[in-house]
Design an enzyme around this catalytic site. Structure first.
Site, PDB file in Angstrom:
ATOM      1  N   ARG A   1      -3.721   8.855  -4.983  1.00 54.09           N
ATOM      2  CA  ARG A   1      -4.479   8.018  -6.085  1.00 54.09           C
ATOM      3  C   ARG A   1      -4.632   8.997  -7.441  1.00 54.09           C
ATOM      4  NH1 ARG A   1      -8.054   3.554  -5.416  1.00 54.09           N
ATOM      5  NH2 ARG A   1      -8.324   2.744  -7.388  1.00 54.09           N
TER       6      ARG A   1
ATOM      7  N   PHE B   1      -0.990   0.252 -10.979  1.00 53.07           N
ATOM      8  CA  PHE B   1      -1.638  -0.949 -10.603  1.00 53.07           C
ATOM      9  C   PHE B   1      -2.631  -1.539 -11.409  1.00 53.07           C
ATOM     10  CE2 PHE B   1      -2.835   1.806  -7.359  1.00 53.07           C
ATOM     11  CZ  PHE B   1      -4.314   1.850  -7.338  1.00 53.07           C
TER      12      PHE B   1
ATOM     13  N   GLU C   1      -0.946   5.213  -8.060  1.00 55.86           N
ATOM     14  CA  GLU C   1      -0.783   6.171  -6.975  1.00 55.86           C
ATOM     15  C   GLU C   1       0.521   6.898  -7.410  1.00 55.86           C
ATOM     16  OE1 GLU C   1      -1.883   6.587  -2.776  1.00 55.86           O
ATOM     17  OE2 GLU C   1      -2.776   5.421  -4.582  1.00 55.86           O
TER      18      GLU C   1
ATOM     19  N   GLU D   1       3.034   1.940   4.448  1.00 57.17           N
ATOM     20  CA  GLU D   1       1.413   2.102   5.245  1.00 57.17           C
ATOM     21  C   GLU D   1       1.030   0.712   5.631  1.00 57.17           C
ATOM     22  OE1 GLU D   1      -1.250   4.455   3.051  1.00 57.17           O
ATOM     23  OE2 GLU D   1      -0.910   5.990   4.642  1.00 57.17           O
TER      24      GLU D   1
ATOM     25  N   LYS E   1       0.812  -1.179  -0.010  1.00 63.67           N
ATOM     26  CA  LYS E   1      -0.034  -0.053   0.091  1.00 63.67           C
ATOM     27  C   LYS E   1       0.919   1.376   0.245  1.00 63.67           C
ATOM     28  CE  LYS E   1      -4.004   2.108   2.317  1.00 63.67           C
ATOM     29  NZ  LYS E   1      -3.272   3.372   2.209  1.00 63.67           N
ATOM     30  N   LEU E   2       0.752   1.845  -1.113  1.00 57.28           N
ATOM     31  CA  LEU E   2       1.747   3.218  -1.194  1.00 57.28           C
ATOM     32  C   LEU E   2       0.872   4.267  -0.623  1.00 57.28           C
ATOM     33  CD1 LEU E   2       2.365   2.635  -4.935  1.00 57.28           C
ATOM     34  CD2 LEU E   2       3.799   2.343  -3.193  1.00 57.28           C
TER      35      LEU E   2
END
Length: 991
Positions: free
Chosen positions: A330, A435, A393, A495, A325-326
């Site tokens: 978004r 992604f 992201e 995260e 999770k970056l």
């Protein structure tokens, strides 16, 4: 027919022209857009006929009054939801009848946060307060001026101002009502208000803003101005969601908004409820911002196995994907062919909230509009790509450390890179991690599976290192693969993870179990928690208005300083905490500190408290009030991890801090100091470096439980000299033991006693962990060093009871060759690697009875019998984890209708002797249902929580409670309902 066509009157034509002008582009883009026949309704009708009635319906229909009651005619009253729908339907019907079909002017004021056509005003509460002070021509030092500027602070002069603390618009109403130019509502139309708001969004100078506010003030009464301020701040809270409003306007309104993020289009293309969208209109389109799919929240601790089940894995395909999770923004990227622009490609960038970022990241490959990104990605796409939509992201990448940096640096890095016309490999830059691919060469891909979309992405995008990259993922097949990956990303200050179902389609503006966020447990590497002193307070808004809702915590500079020394009582700011407090917790802090707070003066800050920035002009995270540490209290807090931050004085802070409890047993000078914290931090980093060296070796160990000699851990205190009792047996010959703590259960034994016992039976004692395969690590409580070993996830840790069980079994098997017992998951393991779970479970039967060891005592026998299902039960699940499970994360929001969201709650059917149990249980069930949770039937499985009478643990059956359910007293449900938020469960847990 021609005679049936109605022409708009003169007022309507004039208003339409003021609002929309002679925009030929609008006419060509929306050739069939509706026109109003008459002037729009007065602005005051919005709150007299819509907003206020909606808010009144919410107040009248509280949970206890929400049930339907029969009226005089025998018909039941409307439910709260139906009542709200009727209010909205009536207003829309009135508009259609008295104005026409163009509802867009009203819609953009009803849900202003969804209006993307009007730019942001650049006005927050304090800026509006300063403008109003000038409009009203009052002194900035007057009480009313201070009341607006310091709108979060409780009023000092009257009770009314105290009741509006935290409600800026309410504070403005108090001040405006004293100086009203008019008392009755004005005749200003909604169209006229919109035109002036458009002008307000276009101007930037304070003088121009002042003139517009003066115009409104001369024409509006205080209530109109109050609602106008709420619209400008986009903080409506009218008692109805945009989903409800969309659904009433048109059955396809939400669908169209999801694919376009365009409120104007929703109103103009769907003005006729009878006309429905075709299939070609319900999909995303090029250069049109859409509402992206979102990941579901996952706040329950230890539920990896359930999460994987929700990802819809099947025996034929049990795979799921794990992505990091970056910590960025978004972003969606659109690219189309356009021979009229430099480079032949036109780009569009939009954030999750539909903000257009093409000005920042670039519209073309070349020229002045190439921005901070597009001019560097000419080679990112394969030559056959004509058009494409990518979901990903936007993050900040530091080229010198070659690592991601925090989200807060993204815009600064992008602006810097936009002005940098050299492809430098230094500094920070925006990096787009992709992604998903949703559109490719005129083909919509959202109906295809994630696996197919990923193949299209790889076939279309080559990427450019550190500019535009495809985000990697890991294909997993077991929930045991999640935790090692989570530990890796947490070690890199990430995260968390996102789990995805590769068989899923893309669902716009939806949170569902196809994508699930996994965030780390609260930190254990620094011990269970950190005890810090409160040095500042921040006033809250909303229902927390008028009182401190969060606190600034600091680290003592020098514990040894004496009164009179410059460093005595001095603290450096460390973190800000506001989550986890209940009403009683706030009251306890207030009771111990009342009368000791001082308002923070930015020009003369206290010398004993230093903030980030450390200057008069740079006082980061400045509190509203401060308190002497010697007058303050110590709070115990936990957090996800520690991260760098220049917002706090020591350049470090806690990530996601959460209040645990008030330490009334500690004085202020017993709180954590800077030197103590840094020592803890250094120890953690040193142990982390050692873990990196051992990780690969430890991960390769997969031996059978009966023959294994894996590294195991028993947790303990510092090394002490141990008496040697001489050899009694050679039971532990060839094994080394690192005993880290005393034994706590079932009986207490000191670390020295355990070491003597091991030596007496042929074992070797060591004082540190290593990669030695014969090492057994022992612990019975979670100290700092123990938590550090757990974090590595490379070694098992056993409880001291295993040593006693081995010796006891050897004594019972007289004449037999002594052997060490295989490990039992629940009885012997303090920390168990996921890879060894199944192997160790094979050492006991379904009821937890060991195949290799005699039952130790009556209590163990009773426990095994209790856990066995009765003969009438047909379903059996894993036995309960009887230990407390630590609380993880916060509830979705401090709203009663969602505070139990994602919970599945079972209730005990056992009688506790409490005559009120049945009534309390039924009320608690209603609270759960209203709060968004699910109440399970008596025989239904899958509970996340199981409620029992306070202080008891009877009536809990394996068939009704999953192994990960928490057993809580009914008092926890009642306390959550009383507080209006999820409170800490630990004080209410049993078992």
């Amino acid at each position: 027919m021609a005679e049936d066509i109605k022409m708009p009157d003169a007022d309507a034509v004039k208003e339409q022209k003021i609002m929309y002008g002679d925009d030929k582009e609008l006419d060509s883009k929306y050739p069939n857009r509706p026109s109003n026949l008459h002037k729009s309704l007065p602005f005051h009708t919005l709150f007299t006929e819509l907003f206020n009635p909606l808010l009144d319906s919410v107040k009248k229909n509280r949970p206890q009054a929400a049930r339907r009651k029969a009226g005089p005619s025998g018909q039941s009253h409307l439910s709260p939801h139906e009542a709200r729908r009727n209010i909205i339907e009536r207003y829309i019907a009135k508009w259609r009848k008295e104005v026409g079909n163009d509802f867009y002017p009203a819609m953009r004021l009803i849900i202003p946060e969804k209006d993307r056509d009007r730019a942001m005003y650049g006005l927050k509460e304090k800026a509006i307060a300063k403008v109003l002070i000038k409009v009203l021509k009052i002194s900035k030092d007057s009480d009313d001026a201070k009341m607006m500027v310091n709108w979060k602070l409780p009023g000092q002069l009257n009770k009314a101002s105290s009741s509006t603390a935290g409600d800026f618009a309410g504070r403005c109403f108090e001040v405006l009502s004293k100086r009203a130019e008019r008392t009755n509502p004005s005749d200003l139309s909604i169209g006229t208000v919109n035109s002036n708001l458009d002008e307000l969004s276009r101007v930037s100078g304070e003088d121009q803003q002042l003139n517009i506010f003066k115009w409104f003030y001369r024409r509006m009464n205080p209530e109109e101005l109050t609602w106008l301020i709420r619209i400008i701040l986009r903080q409506m809270k009218i008692g109805a969601t945009e989903r409800t409003i969309f659904d009433i306007w048109h059955p396809d309104a939400e669908t169209l908004f999801n694919v376009s993020s365009n409120l104007r289009r929703v109103c103009w293309e769907l003005y006729d409820p009878k006309l429905r969208l075709g299939g070609e209109d319900t999909g995303i389109t090029l250069m049109q911002c859409f509402q992206p799919q979102l990941a579901a929240f996952q706040n329950k601790v230890g539920s990896f196995e359930k999460m994987v089940v929700k990802l819809k894995t099947t025996p034929e395909d049990d795979s799921f994907w794990i992505e990091e999770k970056l910590d960025g923004e978004r972003m969606q990227l659109h690219m189309i062919e356009n021979p009229d622009v430099p480079g032949g490609k036109l780009f569009g960038f939009w954030s999750r909230k539909a903000k257009d970022y093409a000005y920042l990241y670039g519209k073309h490959f070349e020229g002045v509009e190439s921005g901070a990104l597009t001019r560097f990605i000419k080679d990112a796409f394969h030559p056959n790509v004509r058009n494409i939509i990518l979901d990903g992201e936007m993050i900040t990448w530091d080229m010198e450390t070659d690592h991601i940096v925090g989200f807060g640096t993204l815009k600064t890095a992008a602006l810097s890179e936009k002005e940098n016309f050299t492809n430098s490999n230094t500094g920070q830059r925006p990096l787009f991690r992709v992604f998903d691919c949703l559109y490719f060469n005129d083909t919509l891909l959202t109906p295809y599976t994630l696996r197919d979309r990923r193949k299209a992405l790889q076939g279309a995008v080559k990427g450019v290192p550190r500019r535009l990259e495809i985000h990697p993922f890991i294909e997993a097949h077991s929930y045991t693969e999640i935790e090692p990956e989570l530990r890796k990303v947490v070690a890199d200050a990430s995260e968390g993870l996102v789990l995805k179902n590769p068989r899923s389609m893309y669902r716009l503006n939806d949170r569902n179990d196809d994508w699930v966020k996994v965030k780390p447990e609260y930190m254990s590497e620094f011990g269970e928690s950190l005890d810090c002193v409160i040095v500042g307070g921040y006033f809250g808004s909303g229902h927390r208005g008028g009182a401190h809702s969060s606190f600034l915590c600091g680290l003592l500079v020098d514990k040894k300083a004496q009164p009179g020394d410059p460093e005595y009582q001095k603290c450096f700011s460390f973190f800000k905490v506001g989550g986890g407090f209940s009403r009683d917790d706030y009251a306890a802090v207030r009771g111990r500190t009342e009368g000791k707070w001082t308002d923070w003066n930015p020009k003369h800050p206290p010398s004993i408290i230093e903030l980030g920035g450390h200057t008069e002009n740079r006082q980061h995270e400045r509190p509203d009030q401060w308190i002497h540490p010697s007058d303050s209290v110590v709070v115990e807090c936990k957090a996800a991890t520690v991260e760098s931050s220049d917002k706090f004085r020591i350049n470090l802070t806690l990530r996601f801090p959460r209040f645990k409890q008030l330490r009334t047993d500690k004085k202020w000078d017993q709180a954590l100091s800077i030197s103590e914290f840094m020592e803890l931090k250094d120890n953690v980093e040193r142990e982390h470096d050692e873990k990196e060296k051992e990780f690969k070796i430890e991960q390769s160990r997969r031996k059978k439980a009966r023959t294994t000699k894996k590294a195991l851990v028993v947790a303990g205190n510092e090394t002490v000299a141990t008496p040697y009792a001489g050899p009694k047996s050679q039971l532990f010959d060839g094994l080394s033991f690192f005993i880290m703590t005393d034994q706590l259960h079932p009986a207490k034994h000191s670390k020295a006693q355990l070491e003597a016992l091991v030596k007496a039976n042929g074992g070797k004692i060591v004082q540190r962990d290593s990669t030695d395969k014969s090492l057994v690590i022992v612990a019975d409580k979670r100290l700092v060093k123990v938590s550090s070993i757990e974090k590595r996830d490379t070694m098992n840790i056993v409880k001291p009871i295993w040593i006693h069980d081995c010796i006891q079994q050897a004594e019972a098997d007289v004449g037999a060759l002594p052997f060490v017992l295989p490990f039992e998951p629940n009885r012997h393991m303090f920390y168990l690697l996921g890879a060894d779970q199944l192997d160790f479970e094979a050492n006991v039967d379904d009821n937890g009875d060991s195949y290799s060891r005699d039952i130790a005592d009556v209590d163990e026998l009773r426990g095994i019998l209790t856990s066995m299902p009765s003969k009438y039960e047909t379903v059996f699940e894993k036995e309960l984890f009887l230990g407390q499970l630590e609380d993880h994360g916060e509830s979705l929001a401090n709203l009663k209708n969602c505070m139990f969201s994602q919970l599945k709650v079972g209730f005990s059917s056992a009688m506790s002797g409490d005559k009120n149990w049945d009534l309390r249980a039924r009320l608690a069930m209603n609270y759960i249902r209203f709060g968004g949770g699910v109440v399970l039937d008596e025989d239904e499985s899958g509970a996340t929580h199981f409620v029992v009478p306070d202080g008891e643990n009877r009536g809990v059956r394996n068939g009704a409670v999953s192994g990960l359910a928490r057993i809580v007293g009914v008092g926890w449900i009642e306390k959550c309902w009383e507080e209006g938020t999820r409170v800490d469960e630990e004080r209410f847990q049993w078992g």
